[in-house]
Design an enzyme around this catalytic site. Structure first.
Site, PDB file in Angstrom:
ATOM      1  N   HIS A 207      -2.356   8.038   6.186  1.00 40.43           N
ATOM      2  CA  HIS A 207      -2.677   6.726   5.617  1.00 40.43           C
ATOM      3  C   HIS A 207      -4.128   6.387   5.978  1.00 40.43           C
ATOM      4  O   HIS A 207      -4.927   6.069   5.111  1.00 40.43           O
ATOM      5  CB  HIS A 207      -1.701   5.687   6.164  1.00 40.43           C
ATOM      6  CG  HIS A 207      -1.765   4.370   5.468  1.00 40.43           C
ATOM      7  ND1 HIS A 207      -1.531   4.232   4.114  1.00 40.43           N
ATOM      8  CD2 HIS A 207      -2.041   3.120   5.936  1.00 40.43           C
ATOM      9  CE1 HIS A 207      -1.655   2.952   3.785  1.00 40.43           C
ATOM     10  NE2 HIS A 207      -1.969   2.264   4.858  1.00 40.43           N
TER      11      HIS A 207
ATOM     12  N   HIS B 105      -9.740   2.619   0.130  1.00 45.60           N
ATOM     13  CA  HIS B 105      -8.290   2.408   0.159  1.00 45.60           C
ATOM     14  C   HIS B 105      -7.842   1.871  -1.196  1.00 45.60           C
ATOM     15  O   HIS B 105      -8.026   0.692  -1.496  1.00 45.60           O
ATOM     16  CB  HIS B 105      -7.956   1.421   1.279  1.00 45.60           C
ATOM     17  CG  HIS B 105      -6.484   1.231   1.508  1.00 45.60           C
ATOM     18  ND1 HIS B 105      -5.512   1.690   0.652  1.00 45.60           N
ATOM     19  CD2 HIS B 105      -5.810   0.612   2.517  1.00 45.60           C
ATOM     20  CE1 HIS B 105      -4.332   1.368   1.109  1.00 45.60           C
ATOM     21  NE2 HIS B 105      -4.480   0.719   2.245  1.00 45.60           N
TER      22      HIS B 105
ATOM     23  N   CYS C  99       0.800  -1.231   0.000  1.00 41.57           N
ATOM     24  CA  CYS C  99       0.000   0.000   0.000  1.00 41.57           C
ATOM     25  C   CYS C  99       0.829   1.275   0.000  1.00 41.57           C
ATOM     26  O   CYS C  99       0.270   2.367  -0.155  1.00 41.57           O
ATOM     27  CB  CYS C  99      -0.956  -0.012   1.184  1.00 41.57           C
ATOM     28  SG  CYS C  99      -2.054  -1.453   1.184  1.00 41.57           S
TER      29      CYS C  99
END
Length: 536
Positions: A344, A384, A209
C-alpha cells in the site's frame, strides 16, 4: 448356512457395494467442488488511464522501468479556484500544488457510446473513463465488446464518492434529469453493464482506498462460484474538485511536494493522484480452453476489517497481518512462496511502519537467508490513486512478471528508520532487480491495499503457466486485407493513423496476424476501409 442366511448376506453385500459406490461418487463431487472454489483466475487483459499521459499498460511499464515520476502540477480544470497557498494554516487552501492527474479528462467521445452531449456533460468523468477503459480491456483480450451482450459477464468496480455533482447539485436549475444517474456510484458499474448489455452481477464497491482490490476479490469469488463466466474488475478515481487537497491540508496529511515516499526516511505524507485500471478475468480452465493469452494468474485473495483500532482512519497492524495470512491460506501457499510485495505504501510516518511491521510478522520468521521479500510501491511513481490504487498495483506486478524485472521504488534513497528491516525479512527495492523465470520455482507477488474505512485486501499474483508455442501457419500469397473501421470518417482516419503508428514501431509484427485480429477480434463500425498489404 441356511438359504435364508445366504440371502441376507447377499443383500448386505449388495447394500455395502451400493454404499461404497455412492461414497466414491460423493468424494468425486466434493473434490470437484473444492477444486472449483480454489481454481486460479486468469488475467487475460488490462487497460488503464494514469497520470503522465499514460493510456496503455505498455506506457505504464515504460514509466516504471525508467524510474519515471508522473506527478505534476494541478490540473487546468481547477484553474481560477485559487487553491494553492504555501501556508499550512490557510483555510480553504492546499499547501501542496502537485499531484498525479490524468490528462484530457474532458476528452470523452460520447457519440461513440451513443450518449448525447447533454447526458455526457452530467456524467461524472469517472463513469466516462471507466467506460472507455472497459471497452479497451475487452478488445485487448480479443473480445469484441458488441459480442458480449446478453452474456453472464460481471462488472466489479471500485470508486469513492463523486465530487463532480458538487459543481451542479447546488443549482436546482442545473438538474436536467441526468445529474442523479451521472453522479451515482452505483451507475459506475451499471453504466458498463447497460452500455454493453451485460447480464452478470454489476457491483460498485466503496471501501475507500482498498475499493479496487476488494472489487478484484469479489470478481474472483463470483467466477469461482459460477455467478459469471467473464468479469471486468478494477477501479477509478478522478478528482473533479480540489476538495481532497483542501481537506488533507487541514489534517496536515499531505506531502508538500505531492509525492508518496513509500517506506522512506523522507516520508512526509500522502501524494494524491487519479487513475483508472480495469482487468478482464476468467477461470484459468476457461481461458486455456478458449486459447486466451494469460498475462498472469490470481492465486488467492482475502478481505477483512480493522474493527476498533486507535482511530477511525488509523491502520491496524494485526488486521493487516491476518488478511495477508488469509490470502496465503486461500492460495494454499506459505510465506516462503512469495518473492515480492507491492505494498500500500502511502508514504506516511504512521502507516508505512505499521504496514512493514505486519509484513515482517508474516514473512520474517524462517525466511531463507539471502532471499528477502522485495518491497515496493507504484505510488512512488504516480501518487496515491485512491480507489484505483489496488488494481494499479496488480497491473504493476503483472507487468513485472512479463518483463522479468522488479522496478525500483522512487524517493527511497534512505529506508525509514522507523522500520526494523533487520528481522522483517523485507528489503526495499531501492534499485530495479531481475525477476527471471526459474523452472524450479514459480514467481509470485502479494499486493496489499488498505482503506480509510478500515477494510483491508490482499491478492496473490502468480506467473502464468508455460504454454507450448503454437506453430504459426504461413499465409500463402503474401498480401492480406487489413480492415479498419470507425463511427465516422474522421474516426476511421484517426484509427488508421494509430494503427499505422503502432505497426511502424512493432518489432516482428506479422501483417497476417494484424489482419486476423482486425477481422475477428475488433468491433466493426459504420465507416470502413481496407488496406491490402504483405508487410508493414
Amino acid at each position: 448356512m441356511s438359504a435364508s442366511e445366504v440371502e441376507k448376506l447377499e443383500k448386505l453385500e449388495a447394500y455395502l457395494r451400493r454404499t461404497a459406490n455412492a461414497l466414491v461418487e460423493t468424494e468425486k463431487e466434493l473434490t470437484a467442488e473444492r477444486a472449483s472454489r480454489t481454481e486460479p483466475i486468469a488475467i487475460v487483459s488490462m487497460a488503464c488511464r494514469l497520470p503522465g499521459g499514460i493510456d496503455t499498460p505498455e506506457a505504464f511499464w515504460e514509466l516504471l522501468a525508467s524510474g519515471g515520476d508522473a506527478v505534476g502540477g494541478l490540473p487546468s480544470r481547477w484553474d481560477g479556484l485559487g487553491v494553492y497557498d504555501p501556508d499550512p494554516e490557510a483555510v480553504g487552501k492546499s499547501y501542496a500544488r502537485e499531484g498525479g492527474f490524468i490528462d484530457d479528462v474532458e476528452g470523452f467521445d460520447a457519440s461513440f457510446f451513443g450518449i448525447s452531449p447533454r447526458e455526457a456533460l452530467s456524467m461524472d468523468p469517472q463513469q466516462r473513463l471507466v467506460l472507455e477503459a472497459s471497452w479497451e480491456a475487452l478488445e485487448r483480450a480479443g473480445i469484441r465488446p458488441d459480442s458480449v451482450g446478453g452474456s453472464r459477464t460481471g462488472v466489479y468496480l471500485g470508486t469513492m464518492s463523486s465530487d463532480y455533482g458538487n459543481q451542479q447539485g447546488h443549482d436546482l436549475d442545473a438538474l436536467d434529469g441526468y445529474v442523479s444517474t451521472g453522479n451515482a456510484s452505483s451507475v459506475v458499474s451499471g453504466r458498463i453493464a447497460y452500455s454493453l448489455g451485460l447480464q452478470g452481477p454489476a457491483i460498485t464497491v466503496d471501501t475507500a482506498c482498498s475499493s479496487s482490490l476488494v472489487s478484484v476479490h469479489l470478481a474472483v469469488q463470483a467466477l469461482r462460484q459460477g455467478e459469471c463466466e467473464l468479469a471486468l474488475a478494477g477501479g477509478v478515481t478522478v478528482m473533479s474538485t480540489p476538495a481532497l487537497f483542501v481537506e488533507f491540508s487541514r489534517l496536515k496529511g499531505m506531502a508538500a511536494d505531492g509525492r508518496c515516499k513509500s517506506f522512506s526516511a523522507a516520508a512526509d505524507g500522502a501524494g494524491w493522484a487519479e487513475g483508472v485500471g480495469v482487468l478482464v478475468l476468467k477461470r484459468l480452465s476457461a481461458a486455456e480452453r478458449d486459447g486466451d493469452r494469460v498475462l498472469a494468474v490470481l492465486r488467492g485473495s482475502a478481505v477483512n476489517q480493522d474493527g476498533r483500532s486507535q482511530g477511525l482512519t488509523a491502520p491496524n497492524g494485526p488486521s493487516q497481518q491476518r488478511v495477508i495470512q488469509d490470502a496465503l491460506e486461500a492460495a494454499r501457499l506459505t510465506p516462503g512462496d512469495i518473492d515480492a510485495v507491492e505494498a500500500h505504501g502511502t508514504g506516511t510516518s504512521l502507516g508505512d511502519p505499521i504496514e512493514a511491521g505486519a509484513l515482517g510478522e508474516v514473512f520474517g520468521p524462517g525466511r531463507e537467508a539471502g532471499r528477502p521479500v522485495w518491497l515496493g510501491s507504484s505510488k512512488s511513481n504516480i501518487g496515491h490513486a485512491q480507489a484505483a490504487a489496488g488494481v494499479i498495483g496488480v497491473m504493476k506486478m503483472v507487468l513485472a512478471l512479463q518483463n522479468e524485472t522488479l522496478p525500483r521504488t522512487l524517493h527511497a534513497q534512505e529506508p525509514s528508520p522507523l522500520i526494523d528491516w533487520g528481522t522483517s525479512g523485507l528489503q526495499l527495492l531501492q534499485d530495479a532487480r531481475p525477476w527471471e523465470r526459474d523452472e524450479n520455482r514459480v514467481r509470485r507477488a502479494g499486493v496489499s491495499s488498505f482503506g480509510l474505512s478500515g477494510t483491508n485486501a490482499h491478492v496473490i499474483v502468480e506467473e502464468p503457466p508455460v504454454v507450448e508455442a503454437a506453430e504459426v501457419a504461413e499465409v500463402s500469397g503474401g498480401a492480406v486485407p487489413v480492415v479498419v473501421s470507425g463511427r465516422d470518417e474522421a474516426a476511421l482516419r484517426e484509427q488508421a493513423g494509430r494503427w499505422a503508428s503502432w505497426i511502424s514501431r512493432g518489432e516482428g509484427v506479422r501483417v497476417a496476424d494484424v489482419a486476423v485480429t482486425a477481422a475477428r477480434h475488433r468491433s466493426h463500425f459504420e465507416s470502413r476501409a481496407s488496406v491490402v498489404a504483405s508487410d508493414a
